[in-house]
Structures are given as structure tokens and as C-alpha cells.
Design an enzyme around this catalytic site. Structure first.
Site, short mmCIF file in Angstrom:
data_model
loop_
_atom_site.label_atom_id
_atom_site.label_comp_id
_atom_site.label_asym_id
_atom_site.label_seq_id
_atom_site.Cartn_x
_atom_site.Cartn_y
_atom_site.Cartn_z
N HIS A 114 41.42 15.85 20.98
CA HIS A 114 40.64 14.49 20.66
C HIS A 114 39.33 14.60 20.53
CE1 HIS A 114 41.83 9.95 19.96
NE2 HIS A 114 41.21 10.59 19.03
N ASP A 143 39.16 13.25 25.40
CA ASP A 143 40.31 13.92 25.91
C ASP A 143 40.47 15.21 25.09
OD1 ASP A 143 40.67 11.88 24.06
OD2 ASP A 143 42.94 12.15 24.35
N HIS A 197 45.78 15.39 23.43
CA HIS A 197 45.07 14.29 23.93
C HIS A 197 45.45 14.28 25.59
CE1 HIS A 197 45.00 12.12 19.88
NE2 HIS A 197 45.62 12.92 19.72
N GLU A 230 50.22 14.00 23.08
CA GLU A 230 49.80 13.27 24.59
C GLU A 230 49.94 14.05 25.89
OE1 GLU A 230 47.57 10.99 24.64
OE2 GLU A 230 47.47 9.77 22.79
#
Length: 202
Positions: free
Chosen positions: A156, A166, A38, A120
Site C-alpha cells: 500500500h 503498510d 496491506h 490484508e
């Protein structure tokens, strides 16, 4: 080179631990075989602040920025967050189900949170990621593969198409694969934006 090691409890040596309240148990016997990449920044497009960590750990000050109003009540987390400097933070044990994917599907299976690890990257859809981030992502991926039977990695955007974008057009999939394969002459050429499939372990 960072010294990442996933212990049996799913916590990573080499990552800074920030416990999130936003996680659940995985279904019994489920294989953790998908890695999901992400990007995130709070406020959007601004890097370096405490707000992402605060969001994932349930401490976000919604008054800190007007854009945070839409985040009120959101219960979201990821297993890992990689800052622009390459520092890695961990919020949920890899053995548990972090709430990072939302409505999603991969290879005919729904609810990707159940069988995935979420990473992330501090970033956005409009700026390149840093060399330090790619270095940490590579080392973390290798450490995760030593602990879990990861078979594929997707963005994602690939597991929630039309809903998410993303890690976005600036994430360099070819570089990531080359880094994982050690830039060897036998590394398969991968067009930019093509997600990876890990080779099966024989």
C-alpha cells in the site's frame, strides 16, 4: 500447504467466506494485474480479535474500543485477510472491486481498486509477520496468479506514498519472493523492502 483455488466466480476454496457490503463492479474489460499487500490490526497493534472482520463486513461495534470512534462511517474492505495463524478470510470476490486502496496510483494508472486484488496481513508496522502468514500468502498468491493476469505486487505504501506506510518495514519482500520461487538457486536476489514484479507469462 493450504489448498487454495480461485473459482470462476472469484471466491477462493480454502478461505473462509465473510461477505462484505463494501465493493463495486470493476470497469468492463479491465485486467486484474496488480496485487496490493496491506497490514491491519484493530485496535492498533493488537491481534486475534474479531474487529477487522467486523469492520470489513460492516458489523464493527464502535463502542468496543475508544480508538474505533474515528472509524465510524468508514466503508472499507479487502479481498483477503490473513490472520497471524495463517487462516485466510475472504470478504469480496476477486472478480469485484474491493475498497482497499483508496487514493492510489500504479504505473501511471489511478484508482488501483479497479485493477487490483487487496490482501490484508494481520499485523502492524512495528512487528514481524509470522511464518504461517508468509506460507498462506505465498499459496494464495500462486492461486490468484492461476486465475488472474497478475503482473506485479506492491505494498500500500508504494501505491499511496506519503499517505500509507503498510505493509511496513517488517514485511520481508525477499522472503516472499524466495517463497514464490521455491527457494531455487536461480531465484533473483531482491533487497529487503523492494516490491516484486512478476515475470511475464510467455
Amino acid at each position: 500447504m493450504r489448498d487454495f483455488f480461485l473459482a470462476a466466480d472469484g471466491w477462493c476454496r480454502g478461505a473462509t467466506r465473510y461477505d462484505s457490503p463494501y465493493f463495486g463492479a470493476r470497469a468492463h474489460g479491465i485486467a486484474i494485474d496488480l496485487l496490493v499487500i496491506h497490514n491491519i490490526s484493530l485496535p492498533a497493534g493488537r491481534f486475534g480479535g474479531p474487529h477487522v472482520a467486523d469492520l470489513f463486513s460492516g458489523r464493527l461495534d464502535y463502542a468496543a474500543d475508544p480508538s474505533f470512534a474515528i472509524l465510524r462511517g468508514l466503508t472499507v474492505s479487502a479481498h483477503f485477510f490473513i490472520r497471524r495463524c495463517g487462516r485466510v478470510m475472504q470478504f469480496v470476490s476477486g472478480n469485484e472491486c474491493a475498497w482497499h486502496a483508496g487514493a492510489s496510483a500504479f504505473d501511471g494508472r489511478l484508482q488501483c481498486n479497479q485493477f487490483s486484488i487487496g490482501i490484508e496481513m494481520e499485523g502492524c508496522d512495528f512487528a514481524p509477520f509470522t511464518p504461517a502468514q508468509y506460507a498462506s500468502l505465498t499459496e494464495l498468491t500462486l492461486a490468484l496468479r492461476r486465475r488472474y493476469p497478475l503482473a506485479a505486487v506492491r505494498g500500500h505504501e508504494h501505491i499511496a506514498p506519503g499517505r500509507k506506510t503498510d505493509p511496513g518495514p517488517f514485511f520481508d519482500w525477499a522472503r516472499y519472493q524466495a517463497d514464490l520461487e521455491g527457494n531455487s538457486a536461480s531465484a533473483l536476489p531482491v533487497p529487503p523492502q523492494k516490491p516484486l514484479q512478476f515475470p511475464s507469462k510467455s
